[in-house]
Scaffold this active site. Structure first.
Site, PDB file in Angstrom:
ATOM      1  NE  ARG A   1      -3.823  -2.075  -0.274  1.00 24.93           N
ATOM      2  CZ  ARG A   1      -3.963  -2.987  -1.221  1.00 24.93           C
ATOM      3  NH1 ARG A   1      -3.051  -3.073  -2.181  1.00 24.93           N
ATOM      4  NH2 ARG A   1      -4.993  -3.807  -1.229  1.00 24.93           N
TER       5      ARG A   1
ATOM      6  CB  SER B   1     -12.411  -9.400  -0.187  1.00 25.16           C
ATOM      7  OG  SER B   1     -11.546  -8.296  -0.333  1.00 25.16           O
TER       8      SER B   1
ATOM      9  CG  ASP C   1      -5.538  -2.271   2.416  1.00 20.88           C
ATOM     10  OD1 ASP C   1      -4.456  -2.474   2.985  1.00 20.88           O
ATOM     11  OD2 ASP C   1      -6.037  -3.070   1.597  1.00 20.88           O
TER      12      ASP C   1
END
Length: 405
Positions: free
Chosen positions: A95, A176, A124
């Site tokens: 990230r 996911s 995130d």
């Protein structure tokens, strides 16, 4: 007047697919989509057509693989950073790498805001936003999951279908997933109940199941220089090539499957299945080399540093003075972590099967159980007497007090 420009972290997945029209409907802005390629493979194919068709003004596809491996993965590997004993930080350090490029493009495009598709329940959002705050403190941040009326992935699927937006999931297959060159994560659906055994035959993509792996062990030799992997079985590879090769080798031997219930930064526990084939092999080999090359005090202190390092990365604190200071300490410890490690892979297990280094602190002459000329065993008596003196003094005091009563 020119419309406000918003840079969107775009993957083409469910969330970011619907964010483009949502931004245009609610902000009347120009959306500049940015896909950071950190090794998600074929997922980047067809993204430009999809992004433009759903309303983006343009799409950047940025090849960040080399930067990701060199500047984010390898520092964490050298630190031996593992979150809660299991998680090798696959999403966590991707990230800040992506967010750094978002900031760079936002500045070059004259954008006034950066948008991401992370949910308000996850980690995130913190990782993206702390990086943006560190690198562009005046940049506006838009987080749709904290604003819009969509409350679930099912709602998001409905939103997409109403606008004829193609999406990679259905309500029946609603995991996911997040993939990069280091790992592939699976969350949601039946995994949300920790009592459910993961349907490995259904979800695994980088790694085969142990039952499918060969019945014969495979050995791999890894060469490191200053803590960084350079060669596999004597052959030099670039950082990206090395991970790709190791993913292939470890994946066919079922190495790198992790089922974890972890503590998210935002306060809740979450359950996920992570595939980290190359990472598992590299962490195992690197640790074996450190056992050989680091002295006792440095190794033990570094283990404490590793826990804090992992926590910082997990929490999105990559661009912080403490993480940078810890990396400086780690780099100092890695000056002698050079050598070769042989690793044995067999049906999901990964174990060290030998290590050698020109900086090895192991001395067979010292450690042998046979006769030697370098160690006088009589010296141990005086050492033990002094080392145990505090215990002896305390015990004598306790005996004296008992007699006094």
């Amino acid at each position: 007047m020119n419309k406000e420009k918003v840079v969107l972290a775009y993957s083409g997945g469910l969330d970011t697919s619907i964010i483009i029209p949502w931004l245009k409907e609610n902000y009347d802005c120009e959306v500049i989509a940015v896909c950071g390629d950190v090794g998600q493979g074929s997922e980047t194919e067809g993204l430009e057509e999809k992004a433009l068709k759903t309303g983006a003004a343009k799409l950047y596809i940025e090849d960040l693989r080399e930067e990701y491996v060199t500047d984010f993965i390898f520092p964490a590997l050298k630190a031996q950073a593992v979150y809660e004993g299991k998680y090798l930080l696959g999403t966590s350090h991707a990230r800040p790498c992506i967010a750094k490029r978002l900031v760079e493009i936002a500045k070059s495009e004259g954008a006034t805001a950066i948008c991401h598709g992370a949910t308000g329940k996850g980690n995130d959002q913190v990782r993206f936003e702390l990086t943006i705050k560190a690198l562009a403190p005046h940049m506006k941040i838009i987080a749709p999951w904290r604003i819009w009326d969509i409350k679930s992935r099912e709602d998001a699927i409905d939103y997409a279908q109403q606008r004829n937006i193609p999406i990679p999931v259905t309500k029946k297959d609603n995991y996911s997933m997040d993939r990069n060159i280091w790992h592939l994560s699976h969350e949601g659906a039946d995994l949300e109940d920790p009592w459910n055994e993961p349907k490995y035959d259904k979800i695994l993509k980088l790694v085969v199941t142990p039952e499918q792996a060969p019945d014969k062990a495979e050995y791999v030799e890894l060469e490191f220089e200053r803590g960084i992997p350079k060669k596999i079985d004597g052959v030099s590879y670039t950082p990206v090539e090395l991970l790709e090769k190791l993913n292939e080798i470890a994946g066919r031997n079922a190495v790198g499957i992790t089922d974890i219930v972890e503590n998210r930064l935002v306060g809740m526990k979450s359950r996920g299945v992570y595939e980290t084939p190359a990472g598992t092999v590299l962490y195992t080999a690197h640790k074996a080399l450190e056992y050989l090359c680091l002295d006792r005090q440095t190794l033990q202190y570094k283990e404490a540093v590793a826990i804090k390092f992992a926590e910082l990365v997990y929490d999105g604190n990559w661009y912080t003075p403490l993480r940078e200071a810890l990396s400086a300490f780690v780099d100092e410890t890695q000056k002698t972590v050079t050598g070769t490690v042989r690793v044995k892979l067999y049906k999901g297990s990964c174990t060290s099967a030998g290590a050698k280094s020109p900086y090895s602190l192991y001395s067979e002459e010292m450690a042998t159980f046979g006769q030697d000329e370098v160690y006088n065993q009589k010296d141990s008596e005086g050492f033990i007497n002094l080392f145990g003196l505090p215990l002896k003094v305390r015990s004598l005091m306790l005996e004296e007090n008992k007699r006094g009563k």
